[in-house]
Design a protein around this motif. Sequence first.
Motif, PDB file in Angstrom:
ATOM      1  N   GLN A 147     -46.512  26.802   2.743  1.00 55.91           N
ATOM      2  CA  GLN A 147     -45.157  27.305   2.271  1.00 55.91           C
ATOM      3  C   GLN A 147     -44.467  28.230   3.372  1.00 55.91           C
ATOM      4  O   GLN A 147     -43.367  28.700   3.194  1.00 55.91           O
ATOM      5  CB  GLN A 147     -44.871  27.668   0.894  1.00 55.91           C
ATOM      6  N   GLY A 148     -45.391  28.501   4.358  1.00 54.10           N
ATOM      7  CA  GLY A 148     -44.687  29.536   5.495  1.00 54.10           C
ATOM      8  C   GLY A 148     -45.015  31.032   4.884  1.00 54.10           C
ATOM      9  O   GLY A 148     -45.338  31.229   3.946  1.00 54.10           O
ATOM     10  N   GLY A 149     -44.922  31.860   5.912  1.00 57.96           N
ATOM     11  CA  GLY A 149     -44.715  33.429   5.266  1.00 57.96           C
ATOM     12  C   GLY A 149     -46.233  33.664   5.367  1.00 57.96           C
ATOM     13  O   GLY A 149     -47.310  33.099   6.093  1.00 57.96           O
ATOM     14  N   GLU A 150     -46.385  35.021   4.750  1.00 58.57           N
ATOM     15  CA  GLU A 150     -47.766  35.500   4.647  1.00 58.57           C
ATOM     16  C   GLU A 150     -48.669  35.183   3.481  1.00 58.57           C
ATOM     17  O   GLU A 150     -49.688  35.608   3.170  1.00 58.57           O
ATOM     18  CB  GLU A 150     -47.581  36.986   5.209  1.00 58.57           C
ATOM     19  N   GLY A 151     -47.623  34.591   2.644  1.00 58.75           N
ATOM     20  CA  GLY A 151     -48.422  34.394   1.101  1.00 58.75           C
ATOM     21  C   GLY A 151     -48.215  35.180   0.054  1.00 58.75           C
ATOM     22  O   GLY A 151     -48.927  35.158  -1.173  1.00 58.75           O
ATOM     23  N   PHE A 152     -47.150  36.120   0.195  1.00 58.19           N
ATOM     24  CA  PHE A 152     -46.952  37.104  -0.797  1.00 58.19           C
ATOM     25  C   PHE A 152     -45.378  37.047  -0.873  1.00 58.19           C
ATOM     26  O   PHE A 152     -44.473  37.252  -0.125  1.00 58.19           O
ATOM     27  CB  PHE A 152     -47.388  38.626  -0.482  1.00 58.19           C
ATOM     28  N   LEU A 153     -45.148  37.297  -2.364  1.00 60.32           N
ATOM     29  CA  LEU A 153     -43.719  37.770  -2.523  1.00 60.32           C
ATOM     30  C   LEU A 153     -43.654  38.851  -3.536  1.00 60.32           C
ATOM     31  O   LEU A 153     -44.535  39.073  -4.486  1.00 60.32           O
ATOM     32  CB  LEU A 153     -43.017  36.555  -3.405  1.00 60.32           C
ATOM     33  N   PHE A 154     -43.122  39.861  -3.231  1.00 58.98           N
ATOM     34  CA  PHE A 154     -42.967  41.019  -4.245  1.00 58.98           C
ATOM     35  C   PHE A 154     -41.494  41.153  -4.726  1.00 58.98           C
ATOM     36  O   PHE A 154     -40.708  41.041  -4.232  1.00 58.98           O
ATOM     37  CB  PHE A 154     -43.186  42.272  -3.276  1.00 58.98           C
ATOM     38  N   ASN A 155     -41.561  40.980  -6.064  1.00 59.20           N
ATOM     39  CA  ASN A 155     -40.353  40.756  -7.057  1.00 59.20           C
ATOM     40  C   ASN A 155     -39.512  39.751  -6.283  1.00 59.20           C
ATOM     41  O   ASN A 155     -38.174  40.128  -6.460  1.00 59.20           O
ATOM     42  CB  ASN A 155     -39.744  42.368  -7.173  1.00 59.20           C
ATOM     43  N   LYS A 156     -40.062  38.762  -6.161  1.00 61.57           N
ATOM     44  CA  LYS A 156     -39.315  37.497  -5.479  1.00 61.57           C
ATOM     45  C   LYS A 156     -38.972  37.628  -4.148  1.00 61.57           C
ATOM     46  O   LYS A 156     -37.908  37.050  -3.647  1.00 61.57           O
ATOM     47  CB  LYS A 156     -38.345  37.044  -6.496  1.00 61.57           C
ATOM     48  N   SER A 157     -39.351  38.597  -3.112  1.00 60.03           N
ATOM     49  CA  SER A 157     -38.869  38.670  -2.064  1.00 60.03           C
ATOM     50  C   SER A 157     -40.386  38.557  -1.121  1.00 60.03           C
ATOM     51  O   SER A 157     -41.176  39.184  -1.435  1.00 60.03           O
ATOM     52  CB  SER A 157     -38.378  40.086  -1.700  1.00 60.03           C
ATOM     53  N   PRO A 158     -40.029  37.785  -0.088  1.00 55.01           N
ATOM     54  CA  PRO A 158     -41.235  37.587   0.984  1.00 55.01           C
ATOM     55  C   PRO A 158     -41.543  38.863   1.467  1.00 55.01           C
ATOM     56  O   PRO A 158     -40.515  39.470   1.944  1.00 55.01           O
ATOM     57  CB  PRO A 158     -40.767  36.580   1.690  1.00 55.01           C
ATOM     58  N   VAL A 159     -42.734  39.215   1.527  1.00 53.95           N
ATOM     59  CA  VAL A 159     -43.382  40.572   2.209  1.00 53.95           C
ATOM     60  C   VAL A 159     -44.382  40.436   3.060  1.00 53.95           C
ATOM     61  O   VAL A 159     -45.284  39.181   2.649  1.00 53.95           O
ATOM     62  CB  VAL A 159     -43.481  41.637   1.206  1.00 53.95           C
ATOM     63  N   ARG A 160     -44.709  41.055   4.242  1.00 57.58           N
ATOM     64  CA  ARG A 160     -46.082  41.118   4.730  1.00 57.58           C
ATOM     65  C   ARG A 160     -46.962  41.795   4.082  1.00 57.58           C
ATOM     66  O   ARG A 160     -46.802  42.559   3.316  1.00 57.58           O
ATOM     67  CB  ARG A 160     -45.668  41.423   6.221  1.00 57.58           C
ATOM     68  N   TYR A 161     -48.371  41.734   4.333  1.00 60.19           N
ATOM     69  CA  TYR A 161     -49.163  42.383   3.752  1.00 60.19           C
ATOM     70  C   TYR A 161     -48.937  44.142   3.939  1.00 60.19           C
ATOM     71  O   TYR A 161     -49.085  44.735   2.890  1.00 60.19           O
ATOM     72  CB  TYR A 161     -50.570  42.071   4.345  1.00 60.19           C
ATOM     73  N   ASN A 162     -48.634  44.643   4.841  1.00 65.81           N
ATOM     74  CA  ASN A 162     -48.394  45.914   5.151  1.00 65.81           C
ATOM     75  C   ASN A 162     -47.037  46.343   4.021  1.00 65.81           C
ATOM     76  O   ASN A 162     -47.161  47.531   3.581  1.00 65.81           O
ATOM     77  CB  ASN A 162     -48.105  46.423   6.374  1.00 65.81           C
ATOM     78  N   GLN A 163     -45.998  45.472   3.960  1.00 63.80           N
ATOM     79  CA  GLN A 163     -45.178  45.815   3.260  1.00 63.80           C
ATOM     80  C   GLN A 163     -45.420  45.743   1.880  1.00 63.80           C
ATOM     81  O   GLN A 163     -44.821  46.763   1.184  1.00 63.80           O
ATOM     82  CB  GLN A 163     -43.922  44.892   3.486  1.00 63.80           C
ATOM     83  N   LEU A 164     -46.366  45.023   1.366  1.00 64.23           N
ATOM     84  CA  LEU A 164     -46.857  44.724  -0.050  1.00 64.23           C
ATOM     85  C   LEU A 164     -47.524  45.879  -0.226  1.00 64.23           C
ATOM     86  O   LEU A 164     -47.478  46.630  -1.265  1.00 64.23           O
ATOM     87  CB  LEU A 164     -47.983  43.631  -0.265  1.00 64.23           C
TER      88      LEU A 164
END
Length: 140
Positions: free
Chosen positions: A74-91
């Motif tokens: 699905q692309g990205g880094e594999g995380f959604l925080f409250n339905k918004s795609p985020v990187r690990y450091n943003q998470l």
Amino acid sequence: MAKGKKVSSDGGAALDMTPMIDVVFQLIIFFVVTLKQEDILSHLDAMAPSPDSKASPAEKIEMVTIDIYNPKTQGGEGFLFNKSPVRYNQLDKEIGRAARNNKGSTVLLRCTKDSPHSLLVKALDLCNKYGMTNLAIFSL
């Protein structure tokens, strides 16, 4: 002297209880099937807690949702925080912000069926780092 036949003192005829039991069970099944759950819940006497005047609206417990998916499909880094795609450091920053607001808030971790286990472990490590202990893990 001749012996006579003894007459039993049982008397009358016996009632067969099987049809009566069948009717009772059919009535029970009918009432259970036609009973609405709202009828039960509306008649329960539940004592609601009184509103606490000391609690501020900022202490309201909110739910944090972290979706974990497979970044290869699905692309990205594999995380959604409250339905918004985020990187690990943003998470890391978002979980830290949520922990500062309220450590008692619920963290819902939802994993897809093909998500890597390592991403779930990373998210759990971040929750542990900030003291978020009210966790719920679901698989989609």
